[in-house]
Design an enzyme around this catalytic site. Structure first.
Site, PDB file in Angstrom:
ATOM      1  N   ASN A  30       0.835  -1.083  -0.029  1.00 16.81           N
ATOM      2  CA  ASN A  30       0.039   0.054   0.018  1.00 16.81           C
ATOM      3  C   ASN A  30       0.989   1.228  -0.021  1.00 16.81           C
ATOM      4  O   ASN A  30       1.459   1.561   0.971  1.00 16.81           O
ATOM      5  CB  ASN A  30      -0.956  -0.160   1.235  1.00 16.81           C
ATOM      6  CG  ASN A  30      -2.068   0.892   1.066  1.00 16.81           C
ATOM      7  OD1 ASN A  30      -2.000   2.044   0.361  1.00 16.81           O
ATOM      8  ND2 ASN A  30      -2.950   1.013   1.954  1.00 16.81           N
ATOM      9  N   ARG A  72     -11.301  15.652   4.513  1.00 13.27           N
ATOM     10  CA  ARG A  72     -12.111  15.714   3.434  1.00 13.27           C
ATOM     11  C   ARG A  72     -13.607  16.060   3.619  1.00 13.27           C
ATOM     12  O   ARG A  72     -13.970  15.616   4.737  1.00 13.27           O
ATOM     13  CB  ARG A  72     -12.301  14.271   2.539  1.00 13.27           C
ATOM     14  CG  ARG A  72     -11.054  13.883   1.948  1.00 13.27           C
ATOM     15  CD  ARG A  72     -11.010  12.433   0.988  1.00 13.27           C
ATOM     16  NE  ARG A  72      -9.898  11.528   1.683  1.00 13.27           N
ATOM     17  CZ  ARG A  72      -9.907  10.537   1.370  1.00 13.27           C
ATOM     18  NH1 ARG A  72     -10.855   9.990   0.838  1.00 13.27           N
ATOM     19  NH2 ARG A  72      -8.756   9.888   1.617  1.00 13.27           N
ATOM     20  N   ARG A 107      -2.243  -2.117  -3.858  1.00 14.17           N
ATOM     21  CA  ARG A 107      -3.785  -1.454  -3.460  1.00 14.17           C
ATOM     22  C   ARG A 107      -3.498  -0.346  -4.404  1.00 14.17           C
ATOM     23  O   ARG A 107      -2.911   0.561  -4.250  1.00 14.17           O
ATOM     24  CB  ARG A 107      -3.729  -1.150  -1.970  1.00 14.17           C
ATOM     25  CG  ARG A 107      -5.188  -0.573  -1.820  1.00 14.17           C
ATOM     26  CD  ARG A 107      -5.283  -0.187  -0.570  1.00 14.17           C
ATOM     27  NE  ARG A 107      -6.613   0.650  -0.370  1.00 14.17           N
ATOM     28  CZ  ARG A 107      -6.970   1.233   0.604  1.00 14.17           C
ATOM     29  NH1 ARG A 107      -6.043   0.998   1.724  1.00 14.17           N
ATOM     30  NH2 ARG A 107      -8.088   1.975   0.937  1.00 14.17           N
ATOM     31  N   GLU A 161      -6.867  -5.735   4.853  1.00 16.88           N
ATOM     32  CA  GLU A 161      -6.929  -5.335   3.344  1.00 16.88           C
ATOM     33  C   GLU A 161      -5.958  -6.123   2.685  1.00 16.88           C
ATOM     34  O   GLU A 161      -6.043  -6.651   1.577  1.00 16.88           O
ATOM     35  CB  GLU A 161      -7.039  -3.961   3.040  1.00 16.88           C
ATOM     36  CG  GLU A 161      -7.976  -3.002   3.531  1.00 16.88           C
ATOM     37  CD  GLU A 161      -7.808  -1.637   3.673  1.00 16.88           C
ATOM     38  OE1 GLU A 161      -8.626  -0.983   3.042  1.00 16.88           O
ATOM     39  OE2 GLU A 161      -6.830  -1.243   4.583  1.00 16.88           O
ATOM     40  N   HIS A 209     -12.417   1.696  -0.798  1.00 12.99           N
ATOM     41  CA  HIS A 209     -12.215   0.809   0.586  1.00 12.99           C
ATOM     42  C   HIS A 209     -12.747  -0.676   0.354  1.00 12.99           C
ATOM     43  O   HIS A 209     -13.139  -1.325   1.119  1.00 12.99           O
ATOM     44  CB  HIS A 209     -12.722   1.431   1.702  1.00 12.99           C
ATOM     45  CG  HIS A 209     -12.375   2.627   2.183  1.00 12.99           C
ATOM     46  ND1 HIS A 209     -13.031   3.797   2.815  1.00 12.99           N
ATOM     47  CD2 HIS A 209     -10.969   3.077   2.388  1.00 12.99           C
ATOM     48  CE1 HIS A 209     -12.175   4.960   2.842  1.00 12.99           C
ATOM     49  NE2 HIS A 209     -11.023   4.431   2.924  1.00 12.99           N
ATOM     50  N   VAL A 230     -14.217   3.353   9.067  1.00 10.97           N
ATOM     51  CA  VAL A 230     -14.103   4.611   9.745  1.00 10.97           C
ATOM     52  C   VAL A 230     -12.575   4.850  10.196  1.00 10.97           C
ATOM     53  O   VAL A 230     -12.035   4.591  11.162  1.00 10.97           O
ATOM     54  CB  VAL A 230     -14.917   5.004  10.936  1.00 10.97           C
ATOM     55  CG1 VAL A 230     -14.997   6.566  11.361  1.00 10.97           C
ATOM     56  CG2 VAL A 230     -16.286   4.619  10.531  1.00 10.97           C
TER      57      VAL A 230
END
Length: 390
Positions: free
Chosen positions: A8, A235, A88, A376, A177, A203
């Protein structure tokens, strides 16, 4: 036995996990942070935790450092031990509905889609090129955040713009995600075999919610880009789009400054005036800072609204999942959300919630409430084996 690396890449970081597949055994994991600095930090777990600070010029130097360390520590015998690398990637656009082997065309598409995911796609591409240069023999696989959400039906992914913009530019809801939502929903099914109508709440600094029906995503809060949906670290999440030209005209900003405002200066940071880190804002709120309290309330309220909306999309709810940094570790956030969902039959055990237990629902709750650490990287490793046929 095949060794696969899950990667990642961030703008100044490189997170990694090395797996033995298909056993899904983690050999080592860690991160290189502050890349480009004279005080970059390289930390990894192998027979304990090791951390060191040193100058690291760029991502390619970081990749060399990582692989040389793995060799020197006899974690691998040589670079040739690594058969595949999974990367990723934030945005796959309309090009990719699944993971794919990386070639020059894939790199071009990832670069092209940087306009839609400006914080992530460019640095994801740097990671790909850095590993290709050092491990030319290894199969490189792109795993897109958007792929898991390709099952979202038309009525949920279309925007009410002239249809030509969908045809010409692929403007639609994509969602992000994906590996996280996929992993925790699969784990939720193992814990609660009856799970059919599941809402997963990822989250963290970035955040998104997904409605998952029988294992398939049917709606998600992020949209055409990762900017939509929840209030995040920096954001905006959802807002009236007419606000943007208004601010642009009032402040005399150009389009890039507007993008920076929405992506880098807003969210918890903008609301609180303190930090983009939930923990910092929580600490300020506990100390009596009213603006910080307001920021946390807005942050939670957006999650509550999306859960309610997605319960309607699912026509019910049997399992609610919290994951990622804030979702996994903030009992305050989980309580704030769940206390407003009693109309759905959600009821938590506050003692369990306070200890970040796996299952935090009360005995008389009609909804299973789970706190599942996301992984992930294992989804990435599985996709490398599947796509590269290793």
């Amino acid at each position: 036995m095949t060794k696969v690396m899950a990667i990642n890449s961030g703008s100044s970081s490189l997170k990694f996990k090395l797996f033995i597949m298909p056993q899904e055994e983690v050999i080592t994991e860690g991160a290189i942070e502050r890349i480009g600095s004279d005080e970059a930090v390289f930390s990894y777990k192998y027979n304990g935790k090791t951390s060191q600070t040193m100058p690291i010029k760029d991502h390619q130097a970081a990749v060399h450092l990582l692989l040389d360390t793995l060799t020197e520590q006899n974690i691998i015998e040589s670079y040739d031990d690594i058969s595949g690398v999974g990367h990723r990637i934030s945005h796959g656009g309309t090009y990719y509905q699944d993971a794919t082997l990386i070639d020059e065309q894939v790199e071009q598409h990832i670069d092209e889609l940087s306009t839609l995911s400006p914080l992530h796609n460019p640095v994801n591409l740097i990671g790909i090129r850095s590993f290709k240069a050092v491990l030319p023999h290894a199969k490189q696989v792109a795993i897109f955040d958007t792929s898991f959400h390709q099952t979202i039906p038309e009525e949920f992914h279309m925007y009410a713009l002239p249809y030509k913009y969908y045809v010409n530019y692929g403007i639609r809801r994509y969602g992000f995600h994906g590996p996280s939502h996929q992993y925790v929903s699969e784990e939720a099914k193992k814990i609660n075999p009856a799970a059919s109508k599941v809402i997963t709440c990822h989250v963290g600094s970035g955040g998104s919610i997904a409605a998952i029906k029988d294992g398939k995503s049917i709606n998600t809060s992020m949209g055409f880009t990762p900017l939509a949906g929840l209030v995040m670290g920096t954001r905006t999440g959802d807002l009236d789009p007419q606000i943007l030209p208004f601010i642009q005209e009032q402040e005399g900003l150009n389009s890039q400054e507007i993008k920076d405002l929405m992506n880098k200066e807003s969210g918890l940071l903008g609301l609180s005036g303190i930090s983009n880190d939930y923990r910092d804002v929580e600490e300020a709120a506990d100390a009596g800072n009213k603006q910080a309290e307001m920021a946390l309330t807005v942050f939670a309220r957006r999650i509550i609204q999306y859960v309610g909306s997605y319960a309607a999309d699912l026509n019910g709810l049997d399992t609610l999942v919290f994951t990622a940094g804030v979702g996994e570790h903030s009992d305050r956030l989980r309580k704030a959300v769940c206390d407003s969902l009693t109309y759905l039959g959600v009821k938590i055990d506050e003692a369990k919630n306070a200890t970040d237990s796996l299952s935090i629902e009360a005995a008389d709750s009609k909804v299973k409430v789970l706190v599942i650490p996301t992984d992930e990287e294992v989804i990435i490793a599985r996709d490398v084996i599947r796509i590269a046929a290793l």
